[in-house]
Design a protein around this motif. Structure first.
Motif, PDB file in Angstrom:
ATOM      1  N   ASP A  82       0.031   4.600   0.369  1.00 36.21           N
ATOM      2  CA  ASP A  82       0.101   5.883   1.478  1.00 36.21           C
ATOM      3  C   ASP A  82       0.686   4.979   3.003  1.00 36.21           C
ATOM      4  O   ASP A  82       1.595   5.932   3.652  1.00 36.21           O
TER       5      ASP A  82
ATOM      6  N   ARG B 166      -6.450   6.047 -13.296  1.00 34.32           N
ATOM      7  CA  ARG B 166      -6.111   4.033 -13.192  1.00 34.32           C
ATOM      8  C   ARG B 166      -6.805   3.257 -13.657  1.00 34.32           C
ATOM      9  O   ARG B 166      -8.060   3.860 -14.488  1.00 34.32           O
TER      10      ARG B 166
ATOM     11  N   ASN C  42      -9.890   8.702 -10.986  1.00 38.32           N
ATOM     12  CA  ASN C  42     -10.581   8.402  -9.430  1.00 38.32           C
ATOM     13  C   ASN C  42     -12.210   8.667  -9.021  1.00 38.32           C
ATOM     14  O   ASN C  42     -13.211   7.377  -8.225  1.00 38.32           O
TER      15      ASN C  42
ATOM     16  N   TYR D  99      -6.530   9.353   7.815  1.00 32.74           N
ATOM     17  CA  TYR D  99      -7.423  10.533   7.094  1.00 32.74           C
ATOM     18  C   TYR D  99      -7.899  10.472   7.997  1.00 32.74           C
ATOM     19  O   TYR D  99      -8.632  12.205   7.968  1.00 32.74           O
TER      20      TYR D  99
ATOM     21  N   PRO E 171     -12.571   9.540   0.781  1.00 35.16           N
ATOM     22  CA  PRO E 171     -12.384  10.337   1.084  1.00 35.16           C
ATOM     23  C   PRO E 171     -11.227  10.074  -0.026  1.00 35.16           C
ATOM     24  O   PRO E 171     -10.354   9.042  -0.755  1.00 35.16           O
TER      25      PRO E 171
ATOM     26  N   ASN F 171      -3.309  -1.417 -11.833  1.00 34.48           N
ATOM     27  CA  ASN F 171      -4.316  -1.260 -10.557  1.00 34.48           C
ATOM     28  C   ASN F 171      -5.558  -2.044 -10.645  1.00 34.48           C
ATOM     29  O   ASN F 171      -6.560  -3.038 -10.771  1.00 34.48           O
TER      30      ASN F 171
ATOM     31  N   HIS G 127       0.500  -1.126  -0.201  1.00 37.69           N
ATOM     32  CA  HIS G 127      -0.345   0.161  -0.151  1.00 37.69           C
ATOM     33  C   HIS G 127       0.441   1.193   0.366  1.00 37.69           C
ATOM     34  O   HIS G 127       1.909   1.282   1.045  1.00 37.69           O
TER      35      HIS G 127
ATOM     36  N   GLU H  73      -7.618  -1.429   3.208  1.00 35.78           N
ATOM     37  CA  GLU H  73      -7.113  -0.356   2.684  1.00 35.78           C
ATOM     38  C   GLU H  73      -7.491   0.717   0.844  1.00 35.78           C
ATOM     39  O   GLU H  73      -7.281   1.558   0.948  1.00 35.78           O
ATOM     40  N   LYS H  74      -7.208  -0.007   0.405  1.00 38.29           N
ATOM     41  CA  LYS H  74      -7.260   0.157  -1.154  1.00 38.29           C
ATOM     42  C   LYS H  74      -8.438   1.426  -1.611  1.00 38.29           C
ATOM     43  O   LYS H  74      -9.604   0.923  -0.979  1.00 38.29           O
TER      44      LYS H  74
END
Ligand code: NAD
Ligand code: TYD
Length: 352
Positions: free
Chosen positions: A91, A224, A259, A342, A215, A189, A89, A198-199
């Motif tokens: 992030d 993507r 996105n 977040y 978010p 992706n 991940h 989490e993704k």
């Protein structure tokens, strides 16, 4: 074949194991550290179906542990090592990159060394063990226009993709220096059932199911190219069987989307309001666009079986019907991560 599948308890690895056992007579040993992202529940059906016949076995351990790896690779007289294991991940790699390097570089080195020892032990007699490294389109960095070719330079921008690129370079060095039979895939992706929340796709689906805010980083116009997990798993299988020694194969998705477009589609599928979308502070170093040419893997006979609309609708339905899979993952560690990633972003967020 006798396969050692590293990281086989994760999202894509478990799909590969399930599909490979169904489609071939191979035996599979999964080696997995069971990090927060590894989940034995991903393999319950596989264990029930193929455990009793001896075609499937699970080994708990770290790819960076030479003792464990040697016993499985050399001791197991493995025909191929398929390496999905990684911290995956972006992030989290921004918050702390160390585990990414430990698994993505040192772990890959341990796997390569064991494969080299096995090749030497066979000393030309019998089959050469094959090493397949599962990599990512993110090693190309952002692709402003056109599509990345396998021969393009690597330009990773995040600690995650830098660790993946470093792993790739090491794999190639073991081919040049030690003559190992290696192949690599660079997947787009990936989305589908059993991806950790989490993704982007599972986070937004599970948040929307709970009525929580979504978010969206920056302007949400990053692009993507989405690939269904079953297509990704099958591409890895085809490259394992038919990939040219030393070959690198892009595995593209079925079409680019921003996105924001993807988020709006998820909300439509769940009949949830657009007002759940919150624009939050962007991810640092955020790659604007990924896109790859798939001509090379098409020559092996691979093509997509799952279109994006069907694939996304099926994925959303899976999360709606399988809360018992994802809800236990939202534990104390998850809440701590969520607050860190977040908390401030959502407090300072604006309407999308
Ligand atoms: P994931 O995070 O769901 O699974 C990773 C698995 O590896 C987990 O089961 C984890 O427990 C295991 N693992 C981690 N460190 C380990 C270690 N040191 N030793 C043994 N096992 C370890 O990831 P995923 O999404 O299934 O990705 C699998 C691979 O595919 C990764 O190498 C990733 O870089 C690559 N990839 C992922 C995507 C994507 O969109 N998810 C796209 C392209 C490539
Ligand atoms: P992600 O699923 O983390 O995959 P990757 O970073 O490997 O592409 O993110 C996909 C895209 O979604 C990426 O452009 C970042 C964006 N994103 C958000 O906008 N908000 C989020 O909370 C997450 C997790 C991702």
């Amino acid at each position: 074949m006798k396969l050692l599948v590293c990281g086989g308890a994760g999202f894509i690895g478990s799909a590969f194991v399930r599909r490979r056992l169904a489609a071939t007579d191979d035996t599979v040993v999964v080696l997995d550290k069971l990090t927060y992202a590894g989940n034995l529940a991903n393999l319950t059906d596989v264990e029930a179906e193929h455990g009793p016949s001896g075609r499937y076995r699970f080994a708990h351990g770290d790819i960076a542990d030479p003792e464990v790896v040697d016993e499985l690779v050399v001791g197991g007289d493995t025909d191929a090592v398929v390496n999905f294991a990684a911290e995956s991940h972006v992030d989290r790699s921004i918050l702390d990159a160390e585990a990414f390097l430990r698994t993505g570089v040192l772990g890959v080195h341990v796997l390569l060394e064991a494969t080299r020892r096995l090749a030497e032990a066979r000393n030309g007699a019998g089959r050469r063990p094959r090493f397949l490294q599962v990599s990512t389109d993110e090693v190309y960095g952002s692709v402003p226009e056109g599509k990345a070719l396998e021969t393009d330079p690597l330009a990773p921008q995040s600690p995650y993709s830098a660790a993946k690129a470093a792993g790739e370079l090491l794999v190639q060095a073991y081919r040049s220096t030690h003559g190992l039979d290696i192949v690599m895939t660079r997947g787009a992706n990936t989305y589908g059932p059993r991806q950790h929340p989490e993704k982007l796709v599972p986070l937004f689906v599970t948040n929307a199911l709970q009525g929580f805010q979504l978010p969206l980083y920056g302007d949400g116009l990053q692009r993507r190219d989405w690939l269904h997990v079953d297509d990704h798993a099958d591409a890895v299988g085809i490259v394992l069987d038919a990939g040219e020694g030393g070959g690198i194969y892009n595995v593209p998705g079925t079409g680019e989307r921003t996105n924001l477009e993807l988020t709006e589609t998820i909300l439509r599928l769940l009949d949830q309001p657009r007002s759940l979308i919150r624009r939050v502070e962007d991810r640092p170093g955020h790659d604007r666009r990924y896109a790859m040419d798939g001509g090379q893997i098409a020559t092996l006979g691979w093509q997509h079986a799952v279109g994006f609309d069907d694939g996304l609708a099926g994925t959303v339905a899976w999360y709606r019907d399988n809360e018992a899979w994802w809800h236990p993952l939202l534990d104390g560690d998850w809440r701590a991560y969520y607050d860190r990633q977040y908390g401030r972003r959502l407090a300072e967020s604006v309407d999308a």
